[in-house]
Design a protein around this motif. Structure first.
Motif, PDB file in Angstrom:
ATOM      1  N   GLN A 122     -33.042  20.179  34.762  1.00 54.77           N
ATOM      2  CA  GLN A 122     -32.835  19.274  33.626  1.00 54.77           C
ATOM      3  C   GLN A 122     -31.732  19.804  32.715  1.00 54.77           C
ATOM      4  N   GLN A 123     -31.787  21.118  32.477  1.00 55.94           N
ATOM      5  CA  GLN A 123     -30.787  21.726  31.596  1.00 55.94           C
ATOM      6  C   GLN A 123     -29.398  21.597  32.204  1.00 55.94           C
ATOM      7  N   THR A 124     -29.317  21.850  33.506  1.00 59.04           N
ATOM      8  CA  THR A 124     -28.017  21.767  34.171  1.00 59.04           C
ATOM      9  C   THR A 124     -27.456  20.365  34.054  1.00 59.04           C
ATOM     10  N   LYS A 125     -28.323  19.378  34.255  1.00 56.39           N
ATOM     11  CA  LYS A 125     -27.909  17.971  34.128  1.00 56.39           C
ATOM     12  C   LYS A 125     -27.369  17.692  32.727  1.00 56.39           C
ATOM     13  N   ALA A 126     -28.143  18.110  31.723  1.00 58.69           N
ATOM     14  CA  ALA A 126     -27.735  17.857  30.338  1.00 58.69           C
ATOM     15  C   ALA A 126     -26.415  18.570  30.036  1.00 58.69           C
ATOM     16  N   LEU A 127     -26.292  19.797  30.526  1.00 57.71           N
ATOM     17  CA  LEU A 127     -25.070  20.567  30.306  1.00 57.71           C
ATOM     18  C   LEU A 127     -23.859  19.869  30.902  1.00 57.71           C
ATOM     19  N   LEU A 128     -24.040  19.397  32.134  1.00 58.28           N
ATOM     20  CA  LEU A 128     -22.939  18.768  32.847  1.00 58.28           C
ATOM     21  C   LEU A 128     -22.461  17.516  32.108  1.00 58.28           C
ATOM     22  N   ARG A 129     -23.425  16.715  31.678  1.00 58.17           N
ATOM     23  CA  ARG A 129     -23.055  15.491  30.970  1.00 58.17           C
ATOM     24  C   ARG A 129     -22.270  15.801  29.722  1.00 58.17           C
ATOM     25  N   HIS A 130     -22.743  16.799  28.978  1.00 57.65           N
ATOM     26  CA  HIS A 130     -22.063  17.083  27.723  1.00 57.65           C
ATOM     27  C   HIS A 130     -20.728  17.776  27.931  1.00 57.65           C
ATOM     28  N   ALA A 131     -20.613  18.535  29.019  1.00 54.88           N
ATOM     29  CA  ALA A 131     -19.350  19.240  29.272  1.00 54.88           C
ATOM     30  C   ALA A 131     -18.210  18.258  29.520  1.00 54.88           C
ATOM     31  N   TYR A 132     -18.541  17.067  30.038  1.00 51.68           N
ATOM     32  CA  TYR A 132     -17.478  16.108  30.363  1.00 51.68           C
ATOM     33  C   TYR A 132     -17.523  14.867  29.484  1.00 51.68           C
TER      34      TYR A 132
ATOM     35  N   ALA B 181     -26.348  27.038  42.596  1.00 50.83           N
ATOM     36  CA  ALA B 181     -25.138  27.785  42.222  1.00 50.83           C
ATOM     37  C   ALA B 181     -24.867  27.663  40.723  1.00 50.83           C
ATOM     38  N   LEU B 182     -25.019  26.447  40.192  1.00 52.14           N
ATOM     39  CA  LEU B 182     -24.763  26.244  38.763  1.00 52.14           C
ATOM     40  C   LEU B 182     -25.781  27.011  37.916  1.00 52.14           C
ATOM     41  N   ARG B 183     -27.019  27.010  38.381  1.00 51.10           N
ATOM     42  CA  ARG B 183     -28.038  27.747  37.632  1.00 51.10           C
ATOM     43  C   ARG B 183     -27.658  29.231  37.577  1.00 51.10           C
ATOM     44  N   ASP B 184     -27.263  29.758  38.720  1.00 49.26           N
ATOM     45  CA  ASP B 184     -26.902  31.170  38.746  1.00 49.26           C
ATOM     46  C   ASP B 184     -25.724  31.441  37.812  1.00 49.26           C
ATOM     47  N   LEU B 185     -24.769  30.521  37.803  1.00 52.56           N
ATOM     48  CA  LEU B 185     -23.589  30.727  36.970  1.00 52.56           C
ATOM     49  C   LEU B 185     -23.890  30.547  35.488  1.00 52.56           C
ATOM     50  N   LEU B 186     -24.761  29.582  35.160  1.00 47.04           N
ATOM     51  CA  LEU B 186     -24.944  29.230  33.755  1.00 47.04           C
ATOM     52  C   LEU B 186     -26.138  29.913  33.104  1.00 47.04           C
ATOM     53  N   HIS B 187     -27.221  30.024  33.840  1.00 43.46           N
ATOM     54  CA  HIS B 187     -28.437  30.544  33.212  1.00 43.46           C
ATOM     55  C   HIS B 187     -28.600  32.044  33.399  1.00 43.46           C
ATOM     56  N   GLU B 188     -28.237  32.525  34.569  1.00 45.78           N
ATOM     57  CA  GLU B 188     -28.540  33.921  34.866  1.00 45.78           C
ATOM     58  C   GLU B 188     -27.451  34.869  34.360  1.00 45.78           C
ATOM     59  N   SER B 189     -26.203  34.523  34.619  1.00 41.03           N
ATOM     60  CA  SER B 189     -25.157  35.476  34.247  1.00 41.03           C
ATOM     61  C   SER B 189     -24.023  34.778  33.521  1.00 41.03           C
TER      62      SER B 189
END
Lengths: 218, 184
Positions: free
Chosen positions: A45-55, B161-169
């Motif tokens: 969920q966080q990744t999704k939200a991050l991606l949307r806001h990044a672009y 991959a994104l999780r590793d890049l954004l959340h972990e390191s």
């Protein structure tokens, strides 16, 4: 044990709302029983939200590179001109917002808590209170945003409950991620009463950064 | 028959033109180069307007237009890297860091864009279509001309991959990338 039945792809499809009703119910049940799955779903969920806001506002092409685009047929030039005009307006607005963002004075500090580690929670609270104290009566907002496994910091049964109260008394804002709450079936009553809820923790952090807050992750 | 499809095509044209900002945003998320993204969006827009009569189902407009963008992007890549495996290409932001960008270097949005740019192209396209454009898996499959199963496996790999890049390191993203790398 139910974890074995949930594939990686089903977990993704759950987050994307791509499962049938029956599969969704089955996956949801497994997630409710398994904190590791809850953590993963919160991360997606966080990744999704991050991606949307990044672009949300990608940098716009400058006038200088539009020269290459002029291989259009005559019929399209009027349309292109309109589009370039609207792009030009967009670019002006964007550079304006960049200027206001970079020329800022520090307005506050936003502290991210996203891990299930009470030692880090302590550290976040100590950092927050130290900043608040250092600035005394001067305006300096300090907020702690907890999401993902970090949300446990703000629960009623948190080992740092006393620290939360002290921090709040010093003027530190405590914010819980609404997305994480929803994904982990956490009700408002499960959290310390001093806590405020924001729709999405990551988005809150990004917005505060944009407003001129320093970002700290203990 | 001819007239009805012509009418439909004409009705679609304003809708196609309205999708310009989304074409640009998607192209930018794929290539992270404002000039190139602008070119690609423009090219896709013009091709879309010219071939609007070929679209059978207006409900599929977005996936159809994104598939045109994908073709423009692939053509561009074939010209640039005739031998590379397109799916595995990693293109890093070509816009050199401007003073503003350097100043905002620890800005989360920029970090996210770097992480996306570091994904192999196949994964980058899937994750941006699903997370950014909110396409269903089948629409994303259609836009990229790949099976739904491939959409799902790429998406899953991209998210890990994104999780590793954004959340972990998060610190890893502060390393400035070299211009273009190929392969994994």
């Amino acid at each position: 044990m139910s974890t074995q039945q949930i594939t990686e792809e089903e977990l993704n499809a759950f987050v994307d709302g791509q499962l049938s009703t029956a599969d969704r119910a089955r996956v949801l049940e497994a997630i409710n029983r398994d904190s590791a799955l809850q953590r993963r779903v919160a991360e997606f969920q966080q990744t999704k939200a991050l991606l949307r806001h990044a672009y949300e506002q990608p940098p716009q092409a400058r006038e200088s590179c539009s020269a290459k685009t002029l291989r259009l047929g005559q019929a399209w030039q009027a349309l292109a001109a309109t589009l370039l005009l609207s792009l030009g307006l967009g670019a002006g607005w964007f550079s304006h917002s960049l200027r206001t963002n970079t020329a800022h004075t520090l307005k506050g500090v936003v502290i991210q808590v996203s891990e299930a580690d009470p030692a880090k929670w302590e550290m976040a609270l100590i950092n927050a209170r130290n900043v608040r104290r250092a600035y005394g009566d001067q305006p300096m907002e300090v907020e702690i945003v907890a999401y993902g496994p970090g949300l446990n910091m703000l629960r009623n049964d948190s080992p740092v409950s006393a620290g939360l109260e002290d921090a709040q008394r010093d003027g530190v804002k405590l914010l819980a991620c609404g997305n994480t709450m929803r994904m982990t079936n956490t009700a408002r009553e499960d959290l310390n009463w001093l806590v405020d809820v924001v729709p999405a923790g990551i988005v809150e952090i990004m917005q505060k950064q944009n407003e001129g807050y320093a970002y700290v992750r203990p | 028959m001819f007239f009805s499809s012509l009418l439909q095509a004409n009705a679609l044209k304003p809708r196609i033109a309205e999708l310009r900002p989304r074409l640009y945003r998607l192209a930018y998320a794929w290539c992270h180069d404002a000039c190139l993204a602008d070119d690609l969006a423009q090219e896709a827009l013009i091709k879309g307007l010219k071939s609007a009569h070929q679209l059978k189902d207006a409900a599929l407009l977005e996936a159809w237009l994104f598939s045109i963008l994908n073709n423009c992007w692939r053509d561009h890549f074939r010209r640039q890297h005739p031998r590379a495996d397109i799916e595995e290409i990693m293109e890093l932001p070509a816009d050199g860091p401007t003073p503003e960008q350097r100043h905002a270097d620890n800005d989360l949005a920029l970090r996210v864009r770097r992480a996306v740019a570091a994904l192999p192209l196949g994964q980058r396209q899937v994750v941006t279509l699903v997370d950014l454009e909110e396409l269903s898996y089948s629409a994303a499959a259609q836009a990229l001309g790949i099976p739904v199963g491939t959409v799902m496996s790429r998406l899953s790999r991209a998210r890990v991959a994104l999780r590793d890049l954004l959340h972990e390191s998060p610190a890893a993203l502060h390393v400035l990338p070299t211009k273009t790398r190929s392969g994994q």
